[in-house]
Enzyme design. Structure first.
Site, PDB file in Angstrom:
ATOM      1  N   PRO A   9      21.479 -35.179  46.670  1.00 46.66           N
ATOM      2  CA  PRO A   9      21.880 -36.304  47.510  1.00 46.66           C
ATOM      3  C   PRO A   9      22.964 -35.975  48.544  1.00 46.66           C
ATOM      4  O   PRO A   9      23.886 -35.215  48.265  1.00 46.66           O
ATOM      5  CB  PRO A   9      22.405 -37.338  46.508  1.00 46.66           C
ATOM      6  N   ASN A  10      22.771 -36.555  49.702  1.00 52.32           N
ATOM      7  CA  ASN A  10      23.720 -36.507  50.824  1.00 52.32           C
ATOM      8  C   ASN A  10      23.758 -35.167  51.557  1.00 52.32           C
ATOM      9  O   ASN A  10      24.464 -35.045  52.555  1.00 52.32           O
ATOM     10  CB  ASN A  10      25.147 -36.903  50.380  1.00 52.32           C
ATOM     11  N   ARG A  17      28.756 -35.395  57.179  1.00 55.55           N
ATOM     12  CA  ARG A  17      29.619 -35.743  56.038  1.00 55.55           C
ATOM     13  C   ARG A  17      30.756 -34.719  55.887  1.00 55.55           C
ATOM     14  O   ARG A  17      30.547 -33.511  55.958  1.00 55.55           O
ATOM     15  CB  ARG A  17      28.803 -35.826  54.738  1.00 55.55           C
ATOM     16  N   TYR A  22      32.219 -29.280  54.080  1.00 57.67           N
ATOM     17  CA  TYR A  22      30.850 -28.770  54.197  1.00 57.67           C
ATOM     18  C   TYR A  22      30.529 -28.163  55.564  1.00 57.67           C
ATOM     19  O   TYR A  22      29.400 -27.718  55.771  1.00 57.67           O
ATOM     20  CB  TYR A  22      29.856 -29.891  53.861  1.00 57.67           C
ATOM     21  N   ASN A  73      20.982 -26.770  44.841  1.00 52.92           N
ATOM     22  CA  ASN A  73      22.279 -27.413  45.027  1.00 52.92           C
ATOM     23  C   ASN A  73      22.060 -28.877  44.647  1.00 52.92           C
ATOM     24  O   ASN A  73      21.605 -29.670  45.473  1.00 52.92           O
ATOM     25  CB  ASN A  73      22.767 -27.294  46.469  1.00 52.92           C
ATOM     26  N   ALA A  76      25.904 -34.146  43.994  1.00 50.53           N
ATOM     27  CA  ALA A  76      26.627 -34.961  43.007  1.00 50.53           C
ATOM     28  C   ALA A  76      25.950 -34.953  41.634  1.00 50.53           C
ATOM     29  O   ALA A  76      26.624 -35.114  40.607  1.00 50.53           O
ATOM     30  CB  ALA A  76      26.766 -36.385  43.518  1.00 50.53           C
ATOM     31  N   GLU A  97      22.338 -21.726  40.922  1.00 47.56           N
ATOM     32  CA  GLU A  97      23.065 -22.929  41.361  1.00 47.56           C
ATOM     33  C   GLU A  97      23.948 -22.569  42.550  1.00 47.56           C
ATOM     34  O   GLU A  97      24.666 -21.567  42.502  1.00 47.56           O
ATOM     35  CB  GLU A  97      23.938 -23.407  40.185  1.00 47.56           C
ATOM     36  N   HIS A  99      26.752 -24.118  45.521  1.00 46.00           N
ATOM     37  CA  HIS A  99      27.570 -25.185  46.112  1.00 46.00           C
ATOM     38  C   HIS A  99      28.197 -24.651  47.384  1.00 46.00           C
ATOM     39  O   HIS A  99      28.731 -23.528  47.397  1.00 46.00           O
ATOM     40  CB  HIS A  99      28.655 -25.653  45.142  1.00 46.00           C
ATOM     41  N   ARG A 106      38.361 -28.261  43.576  1.00 47.98           N
ATOM     42  CA  ARG A 106      38.375 -29.662  43.998  1.00 47.98           C
ATOM     43  C   ARG A 106      38.679 -30.588  42.807  1.00 47.98           C
ATOM     44  O   ARG A 106      39.322 -30.159  41.859  1.00 47.98           O
ATOM     45  CB  ARG A 106      37.051 -29.982  44.697  1.00 47.98           C
TER      46      ARG A 106
HETATM   47  C1  DQA Z   1      28.369 -29.868  46.561  1.00 49.69           C
HETATM   48  C2  DQA Z   1      29.592 -30.191  45.710  1.00 49.69           C
HETATM   49  C3  DQA Z   1      29.377 -31.486  44.929  1.00 49.69           C
HETATM   50  O1  DQA Z   1      30.518 -31.758  44.143  1.00 49.69           O
HETATM   51  C4  DQA Z   1      29.167 -32.636  45.885  1.00 49.69           C
HETATM   52  O2  DQA Z   1      28.908 -33.811  45.184  1.00 49.69           O
HETATM   53  C5  DQA Z   1      28.121 -32.361  46.904  1.00 49.69           C
HETATM   54  C6  DQA Z   1      28.005 -31.019  47.475  1.00 49.69           C
HETATM   55  C7  DQA Z   1      28.573 -28.611  47.423  1.00 49.69           C
HETATM   56  O3  DQA Z   1      27.580 -28.118  47.955  1.00 49.69           O
HETATM   57  O4  DQA Z   1      29.709 -28.153  47.600  1.00 49.69           O
HETATM   58  O5  DQA Z   1      27.418 -33.267  47.342  1.00 49.69           O
HETATM   59  O6  DQA Z   1      27.283 -29.597  45.686  1.00 49.69           O
END
Ligand code: DQA
Length: 146
Positions: A9-10, A17, A22, A73, A76, A97, A99, A106
């Site tokens: 998501p997002n 964002r 990011y 990835n 959330a 995985e 990020h 964080r």
């Molecule tokens: C994320 C880190 C997550 O905590 C966050 O909710 C994201 C992006 C990252 O790519 O750094 O949406 O996965």
């Protein structure tokens, strides 16, 4: 070697964002980088993004028997989803995985990753480059198994 890149998501809002976490590059930029890299390393890549947990579970299940490696990835859902962990364990496809941000520096709630338990490696804080490194790891793993 077939690689599936999954984004949660997002992440479709990359470039819009929280650029302090990011960066300013967009989701389309990310997809172009991934496709270019796949060509360079001789991988076949498909890319999928969803804001819905069940849709991501469906994508993992659909990969069963068709895909050799998953870059994920979960965004959330990293920090909440037993369903994604179980889906990855169900298909037993090597997964990495990723990020974009350095999650370990964080908020406390970002320190938990459910999917990590089903992944051979985790890459954090390397921006979009992390996805490319994850693809390289899967290629290496694929060669080892061949
Ligand atoms: C994320 C880190 C997550 O905590 C966050 O909710 C994201 C992006 C990252 O790519 O750094 O949406 O996965």
């Amino acid at each position: 070697m077939k690689i599936l890149v999954l984004n949660g998501p997002n992440l479709n809002f990359l470039g819009i964002r929280e650029p302090e976490h990011y960066g300013k590059e967009t989701y389309e930029d990310l997809c172009s980088m991934i496709r270019r890299h796949a060509e360079e390393i001789g991988a076949e890549v498909s890319i999928y993004q969803s804001n819905h947990e069940g849709a991501l579970v469906d994508a993992i299940q659909e990969a069963y028997g068709k895909v050799d490696g998953i870059v994920i990835n979960p965004a959330a859902y990293t920090h909440t989803s037993v369903a994604l962990l179980d889906a990855l364990k169900s298909v037993s496809i090597p997964a990495v995985e990723v990020h974009i941000s350095r999650v370990e520096s964080r908020e406390a709630f970002r320190q938990v990753s459910y999917v990590r338990g089903a992944c051979m490696a985790t890459i954090t804080g390397k921006g979009f480059q992390g996805y490319l490194e994850a693809m390289d790891l899967l290629m290496k793993q694929g060669r080892r198994q061949a």
